[in-house]
Scaffold this motif. Structure first.
Motif, PDB file in Angstrom:
ATOM      1  N   GLY A 194       0.814  -1.216   0.000  1.00 16.72           N
ATOM      2  CA  GLY A 194       0.000   0.000   0.000  1.00 16.72           C
ATOM      3  C   GLY A 194       0.843   1.260   0.000  1.00 16.72           C
ATOM      4  N   PHE A 197      -2.828  -1.536  -2.943  1.00 19.24           N
ATOM      5  CA  PHE A 197      -3.829  -0.533  -2.551  1.00 19.24           C
ATOM      6  C   PHE A 197      -3.152   0.829  -2.485  1.00 19.24           C
ATOM      7  CE2 PHE A 197      -2.778  -0.289   2.085  1.00 19.24           C
ATOM      8  CZ  PHE A 197      -2.049  -1.457   2.243  1.00 19.24           C
ATOM      9  N   THR A 246      -6.262  -4.798  -7.354  1.00 22.10           N
ATOM     10  CA  THR A 246      -5.827  -3.444  -6.974  1.00 22.10           C
ATOM     11  C   THR A 246      -7.068  -2.681  -6.488  1.00 22.10           C
ATOM     12  OG1 THR A 246      -6.229  -2.471  -9.160  1.00 22.10           O
ATOM     13  CG2 THR A 246      -4.030  -3.377  -8.778  1.00 22.10           C
ATOM     14  N   ILE A 247      -6.834  -1.713  -5.617  1.00 30.13           N
ATOM     15  CA  ILE A 247      -7.943  -0.859  -5.165  1.00 30.13           C
ATOM     16  C   ILE A 247      -7.386   0.522  -4.819  1.00 30.13           C
ATOM     17  CG2 ILE A 247      -7.819  -1.507  -2.707  1.00 30.13           C
ATOM     18  CD1 ILE A 247     -10.944  -1.496  -2.730  1.00 30.13           C
ATOM     19  N   THR A 248      -8.225   1.539  -5.049  1.00 27.73           N
ATOM     20  CA  THR A 248      -7.804   2.904  -4.709  1.00 27.73           C
ATOM     21  C   THR A 248      -8.853   3.571  -3.830  1.00 27.73           C
ATOM     22  OG1 THR A 248      -8.899   3.911  -6.614  1.00 27.73           O
ATOM     23  CG2 THR A 248      -6.643   3.173  -6.942  1.00 27.73           C
ATOM     24  N   VAL A 285     -13.358  -2.239   1.608  1.00 31.20           N
ATOM     25  CA  VAL A 285     -12.188  -3.125   1.741  1.00 31.20           C
ATOM     26  C   VAL A 285     -12.646  -4.584   1.826  1.00 31.20           C
ATOM     27  CG1 VAL A 285     -10.219  -3.748   3.203  1.00 31.20           C
ATOM     28  CG2 VAL A 285     -10.760  -1.342   2.828  1.00 31.20           C
ATOM     29  N   TRP A 311     -13.783  -5.880  -1.531  1.00 31.40           N
ATOM     30  CA  TRP A 311     -12.611  -6.143  -2.391  1.00 31.40           C
ATOM     31  C   TRP A 311     -11.944  -7.462  -1.991  1.00 31.40           C
ATOM     32  CZ3 TRP A 311      -7.078  -4.760  -1.212  1.00 31.40           C
ATOM     33  CH2 TRP A 311      -6.253  -4.910  -2.324  1.00 31.40           C
TER      34      TRP A 311
END
Ligand SMILES: Cc1cc2nc3c(=O)[nH]c(=O)nc-3n(C[C@H](O)[C@H](O)[C@H](O)COP(=O)(O)O)c2cc1C
Length: 159
Positions: A77, A106, A133-135, A151, A154
């Motif tokens: 992250g 992330f 992936t996450i933003t 979260v 995801w």
């Protein structure tokens, strides 16, 4: 499954996500700390942080880093800095060997640059499989429950 969450956070946004992940995954967690942190307040952080990214700096870390072979899945992250990952992440990637792992990225940002950042991480870690992936846009300003639900959603998708 042995999982590590590793992250850097200057102002706490990325730490919010890392803490939720660590709790949900019951994983180990490393918060990367450079030996000299850039100033947090005002606009000077953009100058020092931006310069550090542009010059590809790899600040010394205070952390003792474990052998990555203890883990099969690693969550990395970072805040987005100048459309890239923050320099302590570059230091981390320089110090450890990460191969044949499942990786998830992330990132927190104030509006953009995450795609470029993830592309850079993917090419720096090309001998691995990226599972997701996450933003988040400055999650410290958002409702904690909403962030936690994103979260968890995801994690449900990728694990
Ligand atoms: C040096 C520096 C460069 C930044 N560059 C970007 C950027 O390119 N795009 C963006 O959307 N936000 C940018 N930001 C904002 C941060 O990515 C954003 O506020 C993030 O949530 C901060 O995460 P943190 O609290 O974990 O440090 C930058 C911030 C700093 C300090």
């Amino acid at each position: 499954m042995n999982t590590l969450v590793v992250f850097y956070s200057l102002e706490g946004n990325t730490k919010i996500i890392a803490d939720i992940l660590t709790e949900e995954l019951d994983s180990d967690c490393i918060e990367l700390k450079p030996d000299k942190e850039i100033p947090k307040g005002g606009l000077t952080k953009f100058f020092w942080g931006g310069k550090s990214v542009l010059f590809h700096e790899k600040p010394d870390l205070v952390n003792d880093l474990p052998d990555m072979d203890e883990y099969d899945t690693i969550f990395i992250g970072t805040p987005i800095w100048a459309s890239s990952y923050a320099p302590p992440i570059a230091s981390f990637l320089d110090k450890v060997s990460i191969k044949n792992k499942k990786l998830a990225f992330f990132a927190c940002h104030a509006g953009g640059g995450a795609d470029k950042c993830f592309d850079k991480l993917k090419s720096a870690l090309s001998e691995n499989t990226v599972i997701g992936t996450i933003t988040f846009t400055d999650p410290a300003k958002e409702e904690k429950d909403k962030i936690k639900a994103s979260v968890k959603h995801w994690l449900h998708e990728i694990t």
